[in-house]
Write an enzyme that holds these catalytic residues in place. Structure first.
Site, PDB file in Angstrom:
ATOM      1  CB  ALA A  65      -1.117   0.054   1.426  1.00 37.98           C
ATOM      2  N   GLY A 110       0.825  -5.008   0.930  1.00 38.45           N
ATOM      3  CA  GLY A 110      -0.310  -4.576   0.083  1.00 38.45           C
ATOM      4  C   GLY A 110      -0.443  -5.928  -1.651  1.00 38.45           C
ATOM      5  CD  GLU A 113      -2.315  -7.105   3.074  1.00 41.59           C
ATOM      6  OE1 GLU A 113      -1.867  -6.817   2.662  1.00 41.59           O
ATOM      7  OE2 GLU A 113      -2.736  -7.498   3.363  1.00 41.59           O
ATOM      8  CD  GLU A 133       1.921  -5.892   5.639  1.00 39.76           C
ATOM      9  OE1 GLU A 133       1.938  -6.888   5.877  1.00 39.76           O
ATOM     10  OE2 GLU A 133       0.682  -5.497   4.655  1.00 39.76           O
TER      11      GLU A 133
HETATM   12  C1  HXC Z   1       5.215   4.512  -1.386  1.00 35.60           C
HETATM   13  C2  HXC Z   1       6.712   3.668  -2.550  1.00 35.60           C
HETATM   14  C3  HXC Z   1       6.770   2.172  -1.467  1.00 35.60           C
HETATM   15  C4  HXC Z   1       5.453   1.871  -1.043  1.00 35.60           C
HETATM   16  C5  HXC Z   1       8.580   1.978  -2.714  1.00 35.60           C
HETATM   17  N1  HXC Z   1       8.016   3.715  -2.843  1.00 35.60           N
HETATM   18  N2  HXC Z   1       7.954   1.299  -1.890  1.00 35.60           N
HETATM   19  N3  HXC Z   1       5.869   5.012  -2.353  1.00 35.60           N
HETATM   20  N4  HXC Z   1       4.890   3.102  -0.669  1.00 35.60           N
HETATM   21  N5  HXC Z   1       5.212   1.307  -0.251  1.00 35.60           N
HETATM   22  C6  HXC Z   1       8.464   4.637  -3.684  1.00 35.60           C
HETATM   23  C7  HXC Z   1      10.043   4.606  -3.296  1.00 35.60           C
HETATM   24  O1  HXC Z   1       9.328   5.835  -1.348  1.00 35.60           O
HETATM   25  C8  HXC Z   1      10.124   5.578  -3.269  1.00 35.60           C
HETATM   26  O2  HXC Z   1      10.047   6.664  -4.131  1.00 35.60           O
HETATM   27  C9  HXC Z   1      10.355   4.802  -4.785  1.00 35.60           C
HETATM   28  O3  HXC Z   1       8.973   3.932  -4.385  1.00 35.60           O
HETATM   29  C10 HXC Z   1      11.715   3.657  -5.171  1.00 35.60           C
HETATM   30  O4  HXC Z   1      11.802   2.776  -4.437  1.00 35.60           O
HETATM   31  P1  HXC Z   1      13.172   2.978  -3.208  1.00 35.60           P
HETATM   32  O5  HXC Z   1      12.606   2.267  -2.143  1.00 35.60           O
HETATM   33  O6  HXC Z   1      13.739   3.535  -3.233  1.00 35.60           O
HETATM   34  O7  HXC Z   1      13.282   1.550  -4.271  1.00 35.60           O
HETATM   35  P2  HXC Z   1      14.876   0.153  -3.672  1.00 35.60           P
HETATM   36  O8  HXC Z   1      15.845   1.122  -3.207  1.00 35.60           O
HETATM   37  O9  HXC Z   1      14.729  -0.743  -4.925  1.00 35.60           O
HETATM   38  O10 HXC Z   1      14.055  -0.495  -2.054  1.00 35.60           O
HETATM   39  C11 HXC Z   1      12.745  -1.376  -3.219  1.00 35.60           C
HETATM   40  C12 HXC Z   1      11.678  -1.608  -1.929  1.00 35.60           C
HETATM   41  C13 HXC Z   1      11.496  -0.233  -0.994  1.00 35.60           C
HETATM   42  C14 HXC Z   1      12.286  -2.524  -0.720  1.00 35.60           C
HETATM   43  C15 HXC Z   1      10.777  -2.090  -2.297  1.00 35.60           C
HETATM   44  O11 HXC Z   1      10.959   1.054  -1.577  1.00 35.60           O
HETATM   45  C16 HXC Z   1      10.457  -0.792  -0.262  1.00 35.60           C
HETATM   46  O12 HXC Z   1      10.828  -1.681   1.192  1.00 35.60           O
HETATM   47  N6  HXC Z   1       9.361  -0.208   0.405  1.00 35.60           N
HETATM   48  C17 HXC Z   1       8.353  -0.182   1.540  1.00 35.60           C
HETATM   49  C18 HXC Z   1       7.594  -1.688   1.039  1.00 35.60           C
HETATM   50  C19 HXC Z   1       7.040  -2.289   1.921  1.00 35.60           C
HETATM   51  O13 HXC Z   1       6.985  -1.316   3.311  1.00 35.60           O
HETATM   52  N7  HXC Z   1       5.279  -2.718   2.052  1.00 35.60           N
HETATM   53  C20 HXC Z   1       4.177  -2.636   3.115  1.00 35.60           C
HETATM   54  C21 HXC Z   1       4.079  -1.254   3.042  1.00 35.60           C
HETATM   55  S1  HXC Z   1       2.277  -1.396   4.161  1.00 35.60           S
HETATM   56  P3  HXC Z   1      11.563   7.971  -4.245  1.00 35.60           P
HETATM   57  O14 HXC Z   1       9.919   9.140  -4.871  1.00 35.60           O
HETATM   58  O15 HXC Z   1      12.174   8.427  -3.570  1.00 35.60           O
HETATM   59  O16 HXC Z   1      11.936   7.401  -5.612  1.00 35.60           O
HETATM   60  C22 HXC Z   1       1.040  -2.012   3.190  1.00 35.60           C
HETATM   61  C23 HXC Z   1      -0.320  -2.459   3.502  1.00 35.60           C
HETATM   62  C24 HXC Z   1      -1.421  -3.298   3.199  1.00 35.60           C
HETATM   63  O17 HXC Z   1       1.271  -2.589   1.915  1.00 35.60           O
HETATM   64  C25 HXC Z   1      -2.826  -2.705   3.548  1.00 35.60           C
HETATM   65  C26 HXC Z   1      -3.359  -1.482   3.669  1.00 35.60           C
HETATM   66  C27 HXC Z   1      -4.506  -1.123   4.290  1.00 35.60           C
END
Ligand code: HXC
Length: 259
Positions: A65, A110, A113, A133
């Site tokens: 998400a 997400g 999921e 998460e």
């Molecule tokens: C918003 C995101 C994002 C996310 C990546 N980006 N994941 N933006 N939400 N979930 C954005 C980064 O901010 C960045 O933006 C660009 O995408 C590239 O990401 P990087 O981090 O620079 O890439 P990399 O170094 O290759 O790392 C990839 C990654 C990392 C390991 C996937 O981005 C990461 O850990 N992302 C978050 C993963 C996560 O925690 N997902 C779960 C979310 S909670 P900029 O602008 O800086 O270029 C969830 C809850 C679901 O899913 C239920 C909800 C109700």
């Protein structure tokens, strides 16, 4: 319908739905979850489509998400956002079409999921999968606490959700989270091959098998057996059951009508 964050490609019974926010690694904001919902409702009524493939544009499937979008939500808004994803993924799971996830890269939170709501998951060796998460101070919210244990068992689901550990595609295959792992350049070939293999079979036999499995998992085994026998019986009202059995007895390949 036109979608802002989805690319739709249709090609002879198969539709490819691509999540298209590559700058944010295809993270899901509410606009995208609502688009997924509407897209699946639209495809449900499209008789030209029998198999749907979901994948992501660029190097990610879906990195979760959208954290920028979620960060300042209040409790009511967060609940609504969670429900928007749950509704979208339920539309996938409950679809009469067969849905295959092509995991081309990150399938996190997400994204994992979303993949779990599909019937089948094929992953590239580059895929990274998990439910991180708890590292953000939240629980899974698009169905992960429910689908993960049903798919891989309670113990493994608890381990991966509590630790937030991200696993590679091979490990995901080992625990039964993905069906198959292939090199990135062969991912779509593999997924399309599986889609076409499914399309060779009697359409309603495949659909009713999905219905029996999914509906049966929601109820006790006796009721599940009743669902199965009812759907099994229903197959005998189709041309394809007659053709399938006759072709076997005549030692020839079946020509199914519902293809
Ligand atoms: C918003 C995101 C994002 C996310 C990546 N980006 N994941 N933006 N939400 N979930 C954005 C980064 O901010 C960045 O933006 C660009 O995408 C590239 O990401 P990087 O981090 O620079 O890439 P990399 O170094 O290759 O790392 C990839 C990654 C990392 C390991 C996937 O981005 C990461 O850990 N992302 C978050 C993963 C996560 O925690 N997902 C779960 C979310 S909670 P900029 O602008 O800086 O270029 C969830 C809850 C679901 O899913 C239920 C909800 C109700």
């Amino acid at each position: 319908m036109k979608y802002k964050n989805l690319i739709i490609e249709t090609n002879d019974k198969i539709c490819i739905v691509k999540i298209n926010r590559p700058k944010a690694l295809n993270a899901l904001n509410v606009e995208t979850t609502v688009e997924i919902y509407h897209c699946f409702k639209e495809l449900e009524n499209d008789d030209n489509i029998d198999v749907i493939i979901i994948t992501g544009e660029g190097k990610s499937f879906v990195a979760g998400a959208d954290i920028s979008y979620m960060k300042n939500l209040n409790a009511v808004e967060a609940k609504e956002f969670g429900l928007s994803g749950i509704n979208a993924f339920n539309a996938i799971e409950n679809s009469k079409k067969i849905v295959i996830a092509a995991l081309n890269g990150f399938a996190l939170g997400g994204g994992c999921e979303l993949a779990m709501a599909c019937d089948i998951r094929i992953a590239s060796t580059k895929a990274k999968i998990g439910q991180p998460e708890v590292t953000l101070g939240i629980t899974p919210g698009f169905g992960g606490t429910q689908r993960f244990p049903r798919l891989v068992g309670v113990a493994k689901a608890k381990e991966l959700i509590y630790t937030g550990k991200i696993i590679d595609a091979q490990e995901a295959e080992r625990i039964g989270l993905v069906n198959k792992v292939v090199e990135p350049e062969f991912l779509m070939e593999e997924v399309l091959g599986m889609a076409n293999k499914i399309l060779e079979n009697a359409k309603f036999a495949v659909r009713y098998s999905k219905e029996a499995i999914d509906k049966g998992l929601q109820v006790d085994k006796t009721t599940g057996m009743y669902i199965e026998s009812s759907l099994f019986g229903l197959c005998f009202s189709t041309y394809d059951q007659k053709e399938g059995m006759l072709s076997f007895l005549e030692k020839r390949k079946a020509t199914f009508k519902s293809k």
